[in-house]
Motif scaffolding. Structure first.
Motif, PDB file in Angstrom:
ATOM      1  N   ILE A  33       0.600  -1.762   0.187  1.00 24.30           N
ATOM      2  CA  ILE A  33      -0.238   0.596  -0.315  1.00 24.30           C
ATOM      3  C   ILE A  33       1.256   1.473   0.311  1.00 24.30           C
ATOM      4  CG2 ILE A  33      -0.105  -0.204   2.527  1.00 24.30           C
ATOM      5  CD1 ILE A  33      -3.152   0.852   1.747  1.00 24.30           C
ATOM      6  N   GLY A  34       0.596   2.208  -0.665  1.00 21.48           N
ATOM      7  CA  GLY A  34       0.857   3.430  -0.990  1.00 21.48           C
ATOM      8  C   GLY A  34       0.604   4.746  -0.581  1.00 21.48           C
ATOM      9  N   ARG A  35      -0.042   6.073   0.290  1.00 17.74           N
ATOM     10  CA  ARG A  35      -0.539   6.993   0.115  1.00 17.74           C
ATOM     11  C   ARG A  35      -0.378   8.334  -0.014  1.00 17.74           C
ATOM     12  NH1 ARG A  35      -0.169   7.837   6.790  1.00 17.74           N
ATOM     13  NH2 ARG A  35       1.669   8.217   6.559  1.00 17.74           N
ATOM     14  N   SER A  36      -1.179   8.618  -0.451  1.00 22.88           N
ATOM     15  CA  SER A  36      -0.929  10.449  -1.306  1.00 22.88           C
ATOM     16  C   SER A  36      -2.072  11.167  -1.143  1.00 22.88           C
ATOM     17  CB  SER A  36      -1.079  10.533  -2.506  1.00 22.88           C
ATOM     18  OG  SER A  36      -0.114  11.258  -2.812  1.00 22.88           O
ATOM     19  N   ARG A  37      -1.323  12.903  -0.189  1.00 23.97           N
ATOM     20  CA  ARG A  37      -2.557  13.137  -0.340  1.00 23.97           C
ATOM     21  C   ARG A  37      -3.446  13.948  -1.720  1.00 23.97           C
ATOM     22  NH1 ARG A  37      -3.497  14.076   4.965  1.00 23.97           N
ATOM     23  NH2 ARG A  37      -1.579  14.528   6.271  1.00 23.97           N
ATOM     24  N   SER A  38      -2.635  13.570  -2.699  1.00 25.40           N
ATOM     25  CA  SER A  38      -3.495  13.958  -3.884  1.00 25.40           C
ATOM     26  C   SER A  38      -3.265  13.103  -4.796  1.00 25.40           C
ATOM     27  CB  SER A  38      -2.434  15.065  -4.766  1.00 25.40           C
ATOM     28  OG  SER A  38      -2.889  14.443  -6.234  1.00 25.40           O
ATOM     29  N   ILE A  39      -4.741  12.749  -5.480  1.00 23.69           N
ATOM     30  CA  ILE A  39      -4.675  11.212  -6.516  1.00 23.69           C
ATOM     31  C   ILE A  39      -4.016  11.142  -7.321  1.00 23.69           C
ATOM     32  CG2 ILE A  39      -6.479  12.302  -7.823  1.00 23.69           C
ATOM     33  CD1 ILE A  39      -8.174  10.084  -7.568  1.00 23.69           C
ATOM     34  N   TRP A  40      -3.334  12.030  -7.695  1.00 24.18           N
ATOM     35  CA  TRP A  40      -1.921  12.371  -8.824  1.00 24.18           C
ATOM     36  C   TRP A  40      -1.222  11.394  -8.270  1.00 24.18           C
ATOM     37  CZ3 TRP A  40      -5.012  10.749 -12.875  1.00 24.18           C
ATOM     38  CH2 TRP A  40      -6.106  11.651 -13.228  1.00 24.18           C
ATOM     39  N   GLY A  41      -0.856  11.383  -7.533  1.00 29.77           N
ATOM     40  CA  GLY A  41       0.756  10.846  -6.538  1.00 29.77           C
ATOM     41  C   GLY A  41       1.577  12.267  -6.016  1.00 29.77           C
ATOM     42  N   PRO A  42       2.562  12.645  -5.741  1.00 29.09           N
ATOM     43  CA  PRO A  42       3.567  10.847  -6.123  1.00 29.09           C
ATOM     44  C   PRO A  42       3.245  10.293  -4.759  1.00 29.09           C
ATOM     45  CG  PRO A  42       5.004  13.019  -4.292  1.00 29.09           C
ATOM     46  CD  PRO A  42       3.190  13.367  -4.945  1.00 29.09           C
ATOM     47  N   TYR A  43       3.367   9.265  -4.591  1.00 28.98           N
ATOM     48  CA  TYR A  43       2.792   7.852  -3.595  1.00 28.98           C
ATOM     49  C   TYR A  43       4.116   7.512  -2.762  1.00 28.98           C
ATOM     50  CZ  TYR A  43      -2.409   7.331  -4.947  1.00 28.98           C
ATOM     51  OH  TYR A  43      -4.022   7.746  -4.977  1.00 28.98           O
ATOM     52  N   GLU A  44       3.371   7.848  -1.195  1.00 25.45           N
ATOM     53  CA  GLU A  44       4.766   7.207  -0.639  1.00 25.45           C
ATOM     54  C   GLU A  44       4.187   5.495   0.096  1.00 25.45           C
ATOM     55  OE1 GLU A  44       5.433   8.084   4.700  1.00 25.45           O
ATOM     56  OE2 GLU A  44       3.283   9.580   3.471  1.00 25.45           O
ATOM     57  N   SER A  45       5.848   4.905   0.002  1.00 23.48           N
ATOM     58  CA  SER A  45       4.842   3.451  -0.306  1.00 23.48           C
ATOM     59  C   SER A  45       5.096   3.585   1.369  1.00 23.48           C
ATOM     60  CB  SER A  45       6.095   2.697  -0.639  1.00 23.48           C
ATOM     61  OG  SER A  45       6.361   1.491  -0.089  1.00 23.48           O
ATOM     62  N   CYS A  46       4.442   1.714   2.056  1.00 23.42           N
ATOM     63  CA  CYS A  46       4.084   1.852   3.032  1.00 23.42           C
ATOM     64  C   CYS A  46       5.600   1.358   3.915  1.00 23.42           C
ATOM     65  CB  CYS A  46       2.947   0.565   3.952  1.00 23.42           C
ATOM     66  SG  CYS A  46       2.809   0.322   5.463  1.00 23.42           S
ATOM     67  N   PRO A  47       5.458   1.841   4.820  1.00 25.22           N
ATOM     68  CA  PRO A  47       7.271   1.120   5.611  1.00 25.22           C
ATOM     69  C   PRO A  47       6.670   0.103   6.025  1.00 25.22           C
ATOM     70  CG  PRO A  47       6.699   2.771   7.467  1.00 25.22           C
ATOM     71  CD  PRO A  47       5.701   2.746   6.039  1.00 25.22           C
ATOM     72  N   LEU A  48       5.923  -0.751   6.233  1.00 27.63           N
ATOM     73  CA  LEU A  48       5.681  -2.254   6.523  1.00 27.63           C
ATOM     74  C   LEU A  48       5.621  -2.612   5.463  1.00 27.63           C
ATOM     75  CD1 LEU A  48       2.490  -1.326   9.428  1.00 27.63           C
ATOM     76  CD2 LEU A  48       5.321  -1.987   9.336  1.00 27.63           C
ATOM     77  N   ASN A  49       5.510  -2.777   3.830  1.00 24.42           N
ATOM     78  CA  ASN A  49       5.230  -3.282   2.795  1.00 24.42           C
ATOM     79  C   ASN A  49       6.406  -4.516   2.489  1.00 24.42           C
ATOM     80  OD1 ASN A  49       3.296  -1.911   1.687  1.00 24.42           O
ATOM     81  ND2 ASN A  49       4.357  -0.080   0.696  1.00 24.42           N
ATOM     82  N   PRO A  50       5.648  -5.236   1.918  1.00 28.53           N
ATOM     83  CA  PRO A  50       4.152  -5.679   1.783  1.00 28.53           C
ATOM     84  C   PRO A  50       3.206  -5.672   2.727  1.00 28.53           C
ATOM     85  CG  PRO A  50       5.709  -7.532   1.639  1.00 28.53           C
ATOM     86  CD  PRO A  50       6.789  -7.056   1.650  1.00 28.53           C
TER      87      PRO A  50
END
Ligand code: 6LW
Length: 525
Positions: free
Chosen positions: A217-234
């Motif tokens: 999973i990743g997250r971003s403040r904008s739908i268009w990214g950039p997406y930050e990767s969850c440190p627990l991935n996978p």
């Protein structure tokens, strides 16, 4: 009176309080790529169905543990064309969503025009004809943002793409944009977007759908990214030391859901290997479930450390079980039950439940089980390693080319067939194995009549084929075949073993038919 009261209290307890422990998988047998939505206390789930018709089974649950099939999304030829679909072609990973009083199923028919979505007021159907979306990638989802805009989310070779879309017409409102390539694992796919606490969360599958499968999973403040990767991935994977030796492998391709009580859960695919460390599976990829928590920094954790078990030791939502399916289908209804699937679009003139009341009448098709064309066949999923299936059939043959019986079918090139065939004035019972280019008659037995009862008993490693000898009335074993050669590891593909009833005239156009009086399917877990 006391009994009624105890039963009432027991039911009340089941319905009112959560229960500890449940068993995975929650939807058993070939049911991959699950996607889920909720309306009030009701959950709805859809899974992939590839070359089978009708397409995309829809399930309902109130507790995420007990599921009941309520219909299919695609039940009409105008919605689903599978005529040229090869094994594991057709319908890939769907999503199901509920928005503004409408259900949406979003999917790709890789053997037709690609991406589409259908809508329905009732998830049991009827569903609309497809609205096609001009985007060339797979695993689509639709995300509605709070500002009223909607987005099509798909998997491209290089990562996850987002496109603004008009969900009334399917028209694109922006160019496609690659927003995240994932953590670097191969095949970033199966994207689902959620918004929580001001973040867009993008969940995806990685590693391919085999033993290295996972969810990140990743997250971003904008739908268009950039997406930050969850440190627990996978956040979900069994391709690690903790997952080694687990009888469930290949977990990944997940969807998240929040229940009405605020708790979070995930459904995802995985497969049960036949034995610990056996590294092959025959049941296909199935639907699993696990709890999700959001402990710190707003990142989700699946069942604590991202691994799961068959026996899940967690408190679930209050339970709403459904009646167990009947062992016997006596073909007494006007329509086939939801468990039955055709291979590709059926020719309805080949099947009748009214020709002889209480029997399924099936006319032979010239096509054979080896071909990737519509043929006279109905099949149901093998849902457990240990099962027993049986049928009683009467073959009304014109020539020696016609055959009818049971097939255990993984693909058109990997199947075991146990069938009756005419031989001059009498009949012959044959057991045939088709394993790629290896095809042979394993055993045969002359039979004097055209009526016979056949059975298959499955265990993790072997299928036993038997029949009731019409002369002696006794059960006889015809042969045993390894499950391994019908496994996904041998046959390839995305499906699982189907237990089929079929009839073929092996290339000849004839008027022969077979009557199946009943079909039994019983499992032990
Ligand atoms: C599907 C992809 C996948 O498109 O397998 O496990 C493919 N994930 O998301 C077919 O089910």
């Amino acid at each position: 009176m006391i009994y009624t009261l105890t039963l009432f209290l027991l039911c009340l307890e089941q319905i009112t309080f959560g229960q500890i422990g449940f068993k995975n998988p929650v939807i058993r047998g070939f049911n991959p790529d699950p996607s889920i939505c909720r309306v009030n206390e009701d959950f709805y789930l859809v899974t992939s169905s590839f070359e089978y018709f009708p397409g995309l089974p829809i399930y309902h649950s109130k507790d995420l543990v007990n599921w009941e099939q309520i219909g299919h999304c695609l039940t009409r030829d105008s919605q689903l064309q599978l005529h040229n679909a090869p094994a594991s072609g057709g319908l890939f990973a769907p999503s199901i969503r509920y928005h503004d009083g409408l259900f949406y199923v979003i999917c790709t028919n890789v053997s037709d025009k690609g991406n589409f979505y259908c809508t329905a007021k009732n998830p049991a159907g009827p569903w609309s004809d497809p609205i096609w979306v001009d985007i060339k990638s797979i695993d689509p989802d639709i995300f509605w943002d709070e500002d009223g805009k909607s987005y099509f989310v798909t998997q491209g070779d290089e990562g996850i793409r987002v496109t603004e879309i008009d969900t009334k017409t399917g028209a694109l409102r922006s160019d496609e944009k690659l927003v995240w390539a994932g953590t670097g694992g191969r095949f970033p796919e199966a994207p689902h977007l959620y918004k929580k606490d001001g973040y867009y969360y993008l969940l995806l599958g990685e590693g391919g759908t085999e033993y290295a499968h996972s969810a990140s999973i990743g997250r971003s403040r904008s739908i268009w990214g950039p997406y930050e990767s969850c440190p627990l991935n996978p956040i979900l994977s069994h391709s690690n030391r903790i997952g080694q030796g687990n009888e469930i492998q290949g977990v990944g391709h997940a969807d998240l859901i929040q229940a009405a009580d605020g708790s979070w859960w995930t459904v995802f695919l995985g497969f049960r290997v036949t034995q610990r460390y056996s590294y092959f599976h025959v049941l296909g990829r199935e639907t699993f479930m696990a709890p999700v928590s959001w402990p710190t920094n707003g990142w989700p954790q699946i069942n604590g450390n991202g691994t799961i078990q068959v026996a899940m030791d967690v408190t679930t939502l209050p339970r709403y079980p459904f009646p167990k399916p009947m062992v016997r289908d006596d073909f007494a209804g006007e329509k086939l039950g939801l468990q039955w699937q055709y291979l590709r679009n059926p020719d309805s003139s080949k099947y009748s439940l009214s020709f002889r009341k209480g029997a399924l009448c099936m006319y032979t098709s010239p096509t054979t089980l080896d071909q990737t064309q519509p043929l006279s066949f109905i099949g149901r999923r093998q849902t457990e390693h240990n099962f027993q299936a049986g049928t009683s059939l009467e073959l009304s043959a014109d020539t020696d080319t016609e055959e009818a019986g049971i097939s255990l079918l993984q693909t058109n090139s990997h199947h075991y067939d146990f069938f009756l065939r005419r031989k001059g004035k009498a009949y012959v019972l044959q057991l045939r194995a088709a394993v790629g280019s290896l095809k042979y008659i394993v055993a045969e037995k002359d039979i004097s009549t055209n009526k016979i009862a056949l059975s298959v008993k499955g265990t993790a490693l072997s299928y036993e084929f038997g029949f009731v000898n019409p002369k002696s009335g006794r059960y006889e074993v015809m042969g045993n075949l390894d499950t391994r050669y019908l496994s996904t590891e041998v046959a390839g593909g995305f499906t699982g073993v189907m237990i089929g009833l079929y009839s073929s005239s092996n290339g000849h156009e004839t008027k022969a038919k077979v009557f199946y009086d009943w079909f039994d399917y019983q499992v032990s877990t």
